[in-house]
Design a protein around this motif. Structure first.
Motif, short mmCIF file in Angstrom:
data_model
loop_
_atom_site.label_atom_id
_atom_site.label_comp_id
_atom_site.label_asym_id
_atom_site.label_seq_id
_atom_site.Cartn_x
_atom_site.Cartn_y
_atom_site.Cartn_z
N SER A 84 -36.07 49.06 -42.00
CA SER A 84 -35.87 50.35 -42.57
C SER A 84 -35.64 50.19 -44.10
N GLU A 85 -36.42 50.88 -44.80
CA GLU A 85 -35.99 50.48 -46.28
C GLU A 85 -34.95 51.25 -46.80
N ALA A 86 -34.42 52.35 -46.15
CA ALA A 86 -33.10 52.89 -46.45
C ALA A 86 -32.15 51.47 -46.28
N GLY A 87 -32.28 51.08 -45.14
CA GLY A 87 -31.32 50.10 -44.86
C GLY A 87 -31.12 48.97 -45.81
N VAL A 88 -32.27 48.54 -46.26
CA VAL A 88 -32.61 47.48 -47.34
C VAL A 88 -31.93 47.88 -48.56
N ASP A 159 -18.43 38.14 -43.99
CA ASP A 159 -18.42 38.59 -42.83
C ASP A 159 -19.11 40.03 -42.73
N ILE A 160 -18.70 40.63 -43.79
CA ILE A 160 -19.16 42.15 -44.01
C ILE A 160 -20.61 42.12 -44.45
N ILE A 161 -20.93 41.49 -45.34
CA ILE A 161 -22.47 41.29 -45.77
C ILE A 161 -23.19 40.89 -44.48
N ARG A 162 -22.87 40.05 -43.72
CA ARG A 162 -23.70 39.68 -42.58
C ARG A 162 -24.29 40.80 -41.65
N GLU A 163 -23.00 41.55 -41.52
CA GLU A 163 -23.24 42.80 -40.78
C GLU A 163 -24.09 43.73 -41.09
N LYS A 164 -24.51 43.81 -42.47
CA LYS A 164 -24.95 44.94 -43.09
C LYS A 164 -26.65 44.50 -43.54
N LYS A 165 -26.90 43.17 -43.48
CA LYS A 165 -28.07 42.88 -44.12
C LYS A 165 -28.99 42.58 -43.49
N ALA A 166 -29.34 42.91 -41.91
CA ALA A 166 -30.34 42.51 -41.29
C ALA A 166 -31.80 43.14 -41.58
N HIS A 167 -32.06 44.26 -41.99
CA HIS A 167 -33.03 44.63 -42.65
C HIS A 167 -33.48 44.00 -43.99
N MET A 168 -32.51 43.93 -44.74
CA MET A 168 -32.62 43.18 -46.10
C MET A 168 -33.19 41.73 -45.76
N ASP A 169 -32.75 40.95 -45.01
CA ASP A 169 -33.12 39.64 -44.41
C ASP A 169 -34.78 39.37 -44.39
N ARG A 170 -35.17 40.26 -43.42
CA ARG A 170 -36.65 40.23 -43.26
C ARG A 170 -37.62 40.49 -44.49
N VAL A 171 -36.97 41.41 -45.40
CA VAL A 171 -37.87 41.39 -46.38
C VAL A 171 -37.79 40.41 -47.46
N ARG A 172 -36.39 40.00 -47.51
CA ARG A 172 -36.22 38.46 -48.44
C ARG A 172 -37.09 37.57 -47.95
N PHE A 173 -37.06 37.47 -46.52
CA PHE A 173 -38.21 36.39 -46.01
C PHE A 173 -39.41 36.47 -46.49
N LEU A 174 -39.85 37.55 -46.45
CA LEU A 174 -41.30 37.98 -46.62
C LEU A 174 -41.70 37.75 -48.07
#
Length: 234
Positions: A84-88, A159-174
């Motif tokens: 989700s781009e919005a989620g990122v 802990d707060i960041i980890r709960e919110k960053k799943a969509h961001m993580d995959r973009v960061r990896f790419l």
């Protein structure tokens, strides 16, 4: 001796559970796009592949769904969620607000031994860049940010960041295929500001670091449009 007194003698268990092991493996494979968005996931098939019962797989699926990595739909296939781009961008906003304040605190409270520990992570990141090892680099990237939180007495922030960053993580990896050197340089600059106890510069460098994803996502979406959710109507 009372039951309460007896319990106080127990040592905490640090061994990972089967569910933790399943979660860690699936989390890594989803993050690294070994399991790309849209992949169908079956509790039965995962349990068979990993040689475990269905219950730890079910537990891992639930945790992954809460992070935004899996879409669990009753009576339908469970899928690796699209990005989700919005989620990122929401995650970037949250991280920008929280981590800018975190590095301000880091400038005030971190001691030389903390600086040395963070320097060691940066040195290992340089090795990962030189070895073209995005998996290790991404893990060390997270470790750098987490250590700043923990060593500043703000572990709850991660802990707060980890709960919110799943969509961001995959973009960061790419993005690491073309932006790992920038990410590494940002960490060096952040560390220099922390060591100098320059709060404004540290906050500015952290904001710059976290803002890069806004440009990166345009390039990544163009190359991997099928990984992204269609949010035109949301």
């Amino acid at each position: 001796m009372s039951a309460t007194s007896s319990l106080r003698t127990l040592e905490p268990l640090n061994r990972p559970s089967v569910a933790d092991t399943v979660f860690d493996q699936l989390n890594r494979q989803i993050l690294s796009l070994e399991l790309p968005p849209g992949t169908k996931m079956s509790e039965v098939e995962v349990a068979k592949a990993l040689g475990v019962s269905r219950q730890p797989v079910r537990d891992a699926f639930y945790r992954l769904s809460k992070l935004g990595f899996l879409s669990i739909r009753p009576q339908r296939a469970t899928l690796v969620s699209q990005i989700s781009e919005a989620g990122v961008l929401q995650a970037r906003f949250i991280r920008n607000a929280i981590e800018a304040e975190t590095v301000r605190t880091a400038c005030r409270v971190l001691a030389k031994e903390d600086h040395s520990a963070l320097d060691e992570i940066i040195d290992r990141q340089k090795q990962a860049v030189d070895a073209n090892d995005p998996v290790s680099f991404h893990a060390l990237d997270d470790q750098f940010h987490k250590e700043i939180c923990d060593r500043s007495g703000l572990g709850f922030v991660w802990d707060i960041i980890r709960e919110k960053k799943a969509h961001m993580d995959r973009v960061r990896f790419l993005s690491l295929s073309f932006a790992s050197q920038d990410a590494f340089g940002d960490h060096v600059n952040i560390m220099e500001a922390i060591r100098a106890r320059d709060e404004e510069r540290a906050m500015q460098q952290m904001r710059l670091h976290l803002s890069r994803i806004q440009q990166q996502i345009v390039r990544i979406r163009a190359a991997h449009i099928h990984y992204f959710a269609d949010e035109a109507d949301t």
